[in-house]
Design an enzyme around this catalytic site. Sequence first.
Site, PDB file in Angstrom:
ATOM      1  N   ASN A  11      -5.820  -5.957   0.392  1.00  0.00           N
ATOM      2  CA  ASN A  11      -5.924  -4.509   1.102  1.00  0.00           C
ATOM      3  C   ASN A  11      -6.623  -3.438   0.271  1.00  0.00           C
ATOM      4  O   ASN A  11      -6.339  -3.183  -1.022  1.00  0.00           O
ATOM      5  CB  ASN A  11      -4.396  -3.666   0.893  1.00  0.00           C
ATOM      6  N   ARG A  13      -7.157  -0.317   0.104  1.00  0.00           N
ATOM      7  CA  ARG A  13      -6.594   0.658  -0.349  1.00  0.00           C
ATOM      8  C   ARG A  13      -5.745   0.519  -1.809  1.00  0.00           C
ATOM      9  O   ARG A  13      -5.438   1.548  -2.192  1.00  0.00           O
ATOM     10  CB  ARG A  13      -5.837   1.355   0.663  1.00  0.00           C
ATOM     11  N   CYS A  14      -5.597  -0.845  -2.132  1.00  0.00           N
ATOM     12  CA  CYS A  14      -4.697  -1.262  -3.039  1.00  0.00           C
ATOM     13  C   CYS A  14      -5.372  -1.178  -4.419  1.00  0.00           C
ATOM     14  O   CYS A  14      -6.231  -2.141  -4.219  1.00  0.00           O
ATOM     15  CB  CYS A  14      -3.685  -2.294  -2.815  1.00  0.00           C
ATOM     16  N   SER A  15      -5.297  -0.790  -5.517  1.00  0.00           N
ATOM     17  CA  SER A  15      -6.175  -0.955  -6.702  1.00  0.00           C
ATOM     18  C   SER A  15      -5.802  -2.167  -7.230  1.00  0.00           C
ATOM     19  O   SER A  15      -6.648  -2.885  -7.682  1.00  0.00           O
ATOM     20  CB  SER A  15      -5.556   0.054  -7.727  1.00  0.00           C
ATOM     21  N   ARG A  18      -7.976  -4.611  -5.121  1.00  0.00           N
ATOM     22  CA  ARG A  18      -9.378  -4.344  -5.465  1.00  0.00           C
ATOM     23  C   ARG A  18      -9.632  -4.874  -6.888  1.00  0.00           C
ATOM     24  O   ARG A  18     -10.771  -5.508  -7.083  1.00  0.00           O
ATOM     25  CB  ARG A  18      -9.739  -3.072  -5.439  1.00  0.00           C
TER      26      ARG A  18
END
Length: 122
Positions: A11, A13-15, A18
């Site tokens: 995802n 948007r998820c740190s 990432r």
Amino acid sequence: MTSGQTEIWHNPRCSKSRNATAFLNEAGVDHTVRKYLDQPPTAAELREVLRRLEAEPWDITRTGEQIAKDLGMASWPRTDAARDRWIDALVEHPALIQRPIVLTADGGAVVARDDAALRDLL
């Protein structure tokens, strides 16, 4: 799931997601990225991932999410009889799946919330 290659359920948007993707890139691990919110797993895929994780669906459910609260998942039984209900909810609402999940070609799997989990897997 891609056979023969490491795959990350990602995802953007998820740190943590990432960070796991960056870890794989930096480690030179050949992998595919599956944006599982855009390409949700089937029930069969989710069952296979759970088998590989040696986990139950409630173990990888983000029960703090509003969707989980709306569904009342906190009160759902965590039993074999209720397992399909949990899996169906995760398939219908993939945002409830803990992330990122990394699957290796040799059958390994981990919810890669930190680099140590990834190092152990790889």
